[in-house]
Scaffold this active site. Structure first.
Site, PDB file in Angstrom:
ATOM      1  N   LYS A   1      -8.263 -14.028  -6.976  1.00 50.95           N
ATOM      2  CA  LYS A   1      -7.236 -14.957  -6.507  1.00 50.95           C
ATOM      3  C   LYS A   1      -6.738 -15.853  -7.634  1.00 50.95           C
ATOM      4  O   LYS A   1      -5.580 -16.256  -7.644  1.00 50.95           O
ATOM      5  CB  LYS A   1      -7.744 -15.774  -5.313  1.00 50.95           C
ATOM      6  CG  LYS A   1      -7.986 -14.896  -4.096  1.00 50.95           C
ATOM      7  CD  LYS A   1      -7.667 -15.549  -2.773  1.00 50.95           C
ATOM      8  CE  LYS A   1      -7.593 -14.474  -1.700  1.00 50.95           C
ATOM      9  NZ  LYS A   1      -7.304 -14.913  -0.364  1.00 50.95           N
TER      10      LYS A   1
ATOM     11  N   LYS B   1      -6.596  -3.597  -2.366  1.00 47.33           N
ATOM     12  CA  LYS B   1      -6.708  -3.644  -0.906  1.00 47.33           C
ATOM     13  C   LYS B   1      -5.422  -4.213  -0.311  1.00 47.33           C
ATOM     14  O   LYS B   1      -4.716  -4.993  -0.966  1.00 47.33           O
ATOM     15  CB  LYS B   1      -7.917  -4.486  -0.488  1.00 47.33           C
ATOM     16  CG  LYS B   1      -7.760  -5.976  -0.681  1.00 47.33           C
ATOM     17  CD  LYS B   1      -8.636  -6.769   0.270  1.00 47.33           C
ATOM     18  CE  LYS B   1      -8.086  -8.202   0.357  1.00 47.33           C
ATOM     19  NZ  LYS B   1      -8.366  -8.931   1.517  1.00 47.33           N
TER      20      LYS B   1
ATOM     21  N   LYS C   1      -2.102  -9.793   2.564  1.00 49.49           N
ATOM     22  CA  LYS C   1      -0.897 -10.495   3.005  1.00 49.49           C
ATOM     23  C   LYS C   1      -0.088 -11.017   1.828  1.00 49.49           C
ATOM     24  O   LYS C   1       1.121 -11.035   1.848  1.00 49.49           O
ATOM     25  CB  LYS C   1      -1.286 -11.710   3.861  1.00 49.49           C
ATOM     26  CG  LYS C   1      -1.907 -11.373   5.178  1.00 49.49           C
ATOM     27  CD  LYS C   1      -2.043 -12.662   5.978  1.00 49.49           C
ATOM     28  CE  LYS C   1      -3.355 -12.763   6.707  1.00 49.49           C
ATOM     29  NZ  LYS C   1      -4.463 -13.310   5.936  1.00 49.49           N
TER      30      LYS C   1
END
Ligand code: AQP
Length: 323
Positions: free
Chosen positions: A111, A191, A194
């Site tokens: 992230k 993966k 969103k």
């Protein structure tokens, strides 16, 4: 009776990875266990959303969860920030968590790359709040996708440390594995997520899904329609495994290998089967959107039920740690 806790972030529209990796499990588990399902808006703050957008996302996510089959009569559905004890326990847990352990979390590394201009402390301590989300309900089972397994290991470590210092207080939660623990994105590289723009949305109209599928990568060796394909390495074929029945999967695989069908045929068949699942969910969501008052009521009631349990745990924790 085992208690289940799981959460989902209001960071964008639900995708089929969330559906297969989390929501399907939730719907199944609510039949057997006492379940707490949370819309984790405090976690979403790590991506610094616009306030108005965050509020809308919470509501839309509640609609998506309900439309997917979570039943508020069986499970407690609530918004994380409506239960302040999550944050309070997270602080206590952060004092039990070693920096070295947090440094190993791969989601933080992923992230941080993705939001390089906003690597905030909340992103770093995210798994501590997640441990508190679970343990404030003293839940012993957590249905999550593969991406969250490392965080669960850390939650177990926190429990062991807490119980070791203050006496047996929390259970060590275990993962309830999903049937589809890691659904890949349309890029075939990471993966489905969103925030990466590689998703098939759960509420998408069939035309939009087909448009995305058209651009989705398949077997890179299959350059022409006549080239035989390798379904076993094809990302689009992997989606058939989730949405098409066994006979269809077998047929598609055989036809792909012999080049009797092209990638577009395979994608069209997939889009049709996806729509059989997405269509009814989209319709239920549309009905729910028409009754916003009912959504508020469900979330308020869920918040009341969650707070009652969370307060009990926090009273015990305060006593144990000397607050
Ligand atoms: N691709 C996936 N395959 C299987 N399961 C998945 N989950 C998410 N992506 C996949 C599972 O969905 C639940 C909710 O996840 P989340 O929204 O709280 O956070 P996330 O894992 O970070 O999901 P996203 O879509 O990747 O969100 P963003 O982009 O906002 O970070 C979890 O149980 C997760 O395992």
């Amino acid at each position: 009776m085992s208690r289940i806790m799981s959460g989902i972030q209001p960071t964008g529209s639900l995708h089929i990875g969330n559906y297969l990796g989390a929501l399907l499990n939730w719907v199944r588990l609510q039949e057997e266990y006492e379940c707490y399902f949370s819309i984790v808006d405090l976690h979403a703050l790590t991506a610094r959303p616009e306030p108005q957008e965050l509020r809308l996302a919470v509501r839309e996510l509640a609609i998506g969860v309900l439309a997917s089959g979570v039943d508020p009569e069986r499970a407690v559905l609530f918004v994380q920030s409506q239960v302040p004890e999550h944050s309070e326990l997270a602080w206590v847990f952060s004092c039990m968590t070693q920096m070295g352990d947090l440094n190993r979390m791969t989601q933080f590394k992923d992230k941080s790359q993705f939001q390089a201009d906003n690597i905030n402390a909340g992103l770093f301590t995210y798994p501590v709040l997640q441990a508190a989300d679970i343990l404030i309900y003293r839940a012993d089972r957590v249905p999550v996708g593969e991406d969250q397994v490392q965080h669960l290991e850390l939650a177990r470590e926190i429990v062991r440390r807490f119980n070791g210092i203050y006496g047996q207080t929390f259970p060590e939660p275990i993962v309830v594995p999903a049937k589809a623990p890691r659904v890949m994105g349309l890029d075939g590289e990471s993966k489905m997520s969103k925030s990466r723009g590689n998703e098939i949305g759960l509420f998408e109209e069939p035309e939009e899904t087909m448009k995305k599928l058209r651009g989705a990568k398949t077997d890179p060796q299959r350059l022409r329609r006549n080239d035989p394909g390798r379904p076993e390495i094809c990302n689009v074929f992997s989606y058939h495994g989730y949405f098409s029945d066994a006979a269809t999967c077998e047929q598609i695989a055989a036809d792909c290998r012999s080049a009797s069908i092209g990638c577009v045929d395979c994608k069209q068949s997939l889009a049709g089967n996806l729509e059989k699942v997405k269509g009814p969910i989209r319709e239920r969501a549309q009905e729910l959107r028409a009754n916003q008052g009912a959504i508020d009521e469900i979330l308020n009631e869920g918040g009341n039920r969650a707070r009652a349990v969370a307060k009990e745990t926090m009273d015990l924790v305060r006593e144990r740690v000397g607050l």
